[in-house]
Scaffold this motif. Sequence first.
Motif, mmCIF file in Angstrom:
data_model
loop_
_atom_site.group_PDB
_atom_site.id
_atom_site.type_symbol
_atom_site.label_atom_id
_atom_site.label_comp_id
_atom_site.label_asym_id
_atom_site.label_seq_id
_atom_site.Cartn_x
_atom_site.Cartn_y
_atom_site.Cartn_z
ATOM 1 N N ASN A 112 0.954 -1.295 0.053
ATOM 2 C CA ASN A 112 0.051 0.079 0.167
ATOM 3 C C ASN A 112 0.774 1.401 0.174
ATOM 4 O O ASN A 112 1.252 1.799 1.158
ATOM 5 C CB ASN A 112 -0.998 0.067 1.225
ATOM 6 N N VAL A 113 1.164 1.885 -1.092
ATOM 7 C CA VAL A 113 2.228 2.972 -1.298
ATOM 8 C C VAL A 113 1.613 4.080 -0.439
ATOM 9 O O VAL A 113 2.605 5.024 -0.091
ATOM 10 C CB VAL A 113 2.286 3.179 -2.993
ATOM 11 N N ASP A 114 0.465 4.296 -0.358
ATOM 12 C CA ASP A 114 0.102 5.502 0.755
ATOM 13 C C ASP A 114 0.402 5.392 2.303
ATOM 14 O O ASP A 114 0.520 6.243 2.865
ATOM 15 C CB ASP A 114 -1.442 5.367 0.757
ATOM 16 N N ASN A 115 0.992 4.097 2.660
ATOM 17 C CA ASN A 115 1.497 3.909 4.030
ATOM 18 C C ASN A 115 3.000 3.606 4.108
ATOM 19 O O ASN A 115 3.451 2.945 4.876
ATOM 20 C CB ASN A 115 0.510 2.804 4.843
ATOM 21 N N VAL A 116 3.779 3.912 2.834
ATOM 22 C CA VAL A 116 5.172 3.499 2.908
ATOM 23 C C VAL A 116 5.873 4.904 3.589
ATOM 24 O O VAL A 116 5.327 6.057 3.570
ATOM 25 C CB VAL A 116 5.613 3.449 1.376
ATOM 26 N N HIS A 117 6.813 4.474 4.323
ATOM 27 C CA HIS A 117 7.537 5.807 4.942
ATOM 28 C C HIS A 117 8.807 5.561 4.484
ATOM 29 O O HIS A 117 9.701 4.406 4.368
ATOM 30 C CB HIS A 117 7.556 5.103 6.643
ATOM 31 N N LEU A 118 9.645 6.722 4.132
ATOM 32 C CA LEU A 118 10.982 6.720 3.612
ATOM 33 C C LEU A 118 11.828 7.343 4.738
ATOM 34 O O LEU A 118 11.427 8.392 5.479
ATOM 35 C CB LEU A 118 11.121 7.802 2.359
ATOM 36 N N PHE A 119 13.157 6.784 5.018
ATOM 37 C CA PHE A 119 14.105 7.262 5.933
ATOM 38 C C PHE A 119 15.591 7.741 5.353
ATOM 39 O O PHE A 119 15.744 6.809 4.500
ATOM 40 C CB PHE A 119 14.149 6.342 7.009
ATOM 41 N N ASP A 120 15.965 8.689 5.904
ATOM 42 C CA ASP A 120 17.480 9.018 5.340
ATOM 43 C C ASP A 120 18.209 7.971 6.374
ATOM 44 O O ASP A 120 18.083 8.281 7.677
ATOM 45 C CB ASP A 120 17.895 10.379 5.789
ATOM 46 N N PRO A 121 19.121 7.045 5.699
ATOM 47 C CA PRO A 121 19.745 6.275 6.545
ATOM 48 C C PRO A 121 20.897 6.833 7.225
ATOM 49 O O PRO A 121 21.355 6.191 8.227
ATOM 50 C CB PRO A 121 20.545 5.357 5.485
ATOM 51 N N VAL A 122 21.392 8.094 6.891
ATOM 52 C CA VAL A 122 22.198 8.894 7.663
ATOM 53 C C VAL A 122 21.927 9.570 8.969
ATOM 54 O O VAL A 122 22.579 9.536 10.122
ATOM 55 C CB VAL A 122 23.250 9.825 6.978
ATOM 56 N N THR A 123 20.678 10.241 8.568
ATOM 57 C CA THR A 123 20.175 11.143 9.807
ATOM 58 C C THR A 123 19.181 10.299 10.601
ATOM 59 O O THR A 123 18.803 10.910 11.716
ATOM 60 C CB THR A 123 19.642 12.487 9.500
ATOM 61 N N SER A 124 18.355 9.450 10.143
ATOM 62 C CA SER A 124 17.275 8.870 10.653
ATOM 63 C C SER A 124 16.204 9.447 10.507
ATOM 64 O O SER A 124 15.008 9.224 11.218
ATOM 65 C CB SER A 124 17.738 8.276 11.961
#
Length: 113
Positions: A82-94
Amino acid sequence: MAQVRGGLPETLILGIRPEDIHAAEYQPAEIRPVMVKTRVEHVQQLGHEIILELTAGDQTLVARVDPHTQVAVGNAFDVALNVDNVHLFDPVTSLSLSYVARKGTAERAPVAE
């Protein structure tokens, strides 16, 4: 989507909850799906749902799927995220970039390693 100051990092971590990963054949009509081909590594039948451990490339996914799903360890298995509930994170800063995009502010979020 709002712009993230300084642009997006080259690498992102994608997070999605198990209840937002559906068997392709039982995906809810109201979601915006992204289809992913996976391989079944483990099946846990719970009666009212099935918990699956899946691999897609070198990534592991955990899904909660409909109890009528026909699945077996070792098989290929198509899932709908469900693309509307995907979360993206920056791996360096979290930093949660999806939170930044929705709210216009940054929030630190734990990143599983």
